[in-house]
Design a protein around this motif. Structure first.
Motif, short mmCIF file in Angstrom:
data_model
loop_
_atom_site.label_atom_id
_atom_site.label_comp_id
_atom_site.label_asym_id
_atom_site.label_seq_id
_atom_site.Cartn_x
_atom_site.Cartn_y
_atom_site.Cartn_z
N THR A 190 -5.30 2.09 -9.28
CA THR A 190 -4.70 1.18 -8.90
C THR A 190 -3.41 0.58 -9.28
O THR A 190 -3.43 0.28 -10.65
CB THR A 190 -5.52 -0.03 -8.46
N GLU A 209 5.34 -1.81 2.41
CA GLU A 209 4.54 -0.90 3.14
C GLU A 209 4.94 0.56 3.71
O GLU A 209 4.52 1.37 3.66
CB GLU A 209 3.94 -1.67 4.34
N SER A 240 -1.74 -0.39 -4.41
CA SER A 240 -1.51 0.94 -4.08
C SER A 240 -2.70 1.42 -3.55
O SER A 240 -2.94 2.08 -2.52
CB SER A 240 -1.32 1.83 -5.18
N THR A 289 -4.96 -0.24 -1.40
CA THR A 289 -4.76 -0.70 -0.04
C THR A 289 -3.84 -0.21 0.77
O THR A 289 -3.97 0.02 2.26
CB THR A 289 -5.04 -2.14 0.17
N GLY A 290 -2.64 -0.12 0.19
CA GLY A 290 -1.28 0.39 0.74
C GLY A 290 -0.87 -0.72 1.72
O GLY A 290 0.02 -0.70 2.56
N THR A 291 -1.19 -2.12 1.64
CA THR A 291 -0.82 -3.20 2.09
C THR A 291 0.13 -4.12 1.42
O THR A 291 -0.23 -4.05 -0.02
CB THR A 291 -1.78 -3.88 3.14
N PHE A 322 4.97 2.49 0.47
CA PHE A 322 3.54 2.83 0.52
C PHE A 322 3.27 4.32 1.33
O PHE A 322 2.61 5.24 0.84
CB PHE A 322 2.43 1.99 0.68
N GLU A 323 3.94 4.18 2.75
CA GLU A 323 3.72 5.37 3.36
C GLU A 323 4.51 6.63 2.98
O GLU A 323 3.87 7.71 3.31
CB GLU A 323 4.23 4.93 4.83
#
Length: 137
Positions: free
Chosen positions: A2, A131, A22, A24-26, A134-135
């Motif tokens: 993480t 976010e 990273s 959770t990607g939120t 992250f995507e």
């Protein structure tokens, strides 16, 4: 593994900030930093970095809709370089086209016109920048 990541939405009067993981990607918004002509209170940024101990910093890159640079683009890059130089952390740039528009519509949907406070817009913009990073990673 993480990673903790801090994202910044650079502006000349206010700099939005968000933190995310990273795994959770939120992202969650943090208080915005006041800036004077793009220069923040570096001590306040240092406190946030010491508190969250990020592995990476992400700075929103303001571009025109056609992908070309605008006057704020170079200033955001300079801010990213200063973050790297001051805190010795890796910094990545993330295309931020439409994040402010998205942030305003999200806030308006939740709380109407009165909810559109500048610091909230900046923080949510920083969340959207993170976010979207992250995507794409």
């Amino acid at each position: 593994m993480t990673k903790t990541i801090l994202a910044f939405d650079f502006g000349t009067y206010s700099i939005g900030c968000a933190v995310g993981q990273s795994i959770t990607g939120t992202a969650q918004g943090l208080p915005s930093f006041k800036a004077q002509d793009g220069i923040p209170n570096w001590d306040m940024i240092c406190k946030v970095i010491q508190e969250w101990k990020p592995d990476l910093l992400v700075v929103g890159l303001p571009l025109n809709m056609d992908g070309t640079e605008q006057p704020l683009t170079q200033r955001a890059k300079k801010f990213a370089n200063r973050l790297n130089g001051r805190f010795n952390l890796p910094v990545e740039l993330q295309d931020e086209r439409l994040t402010t528009v998205e942030a305003k519509s999200e806030i308006f949907a939740r709380g109407g016109y009165k909810a559109l406070k500048k610091d909230k817009v900046d923080s949510i913009s920083a969340c959207l920048i993170l976010e979207s990073w992250f995507e794409n990673n």
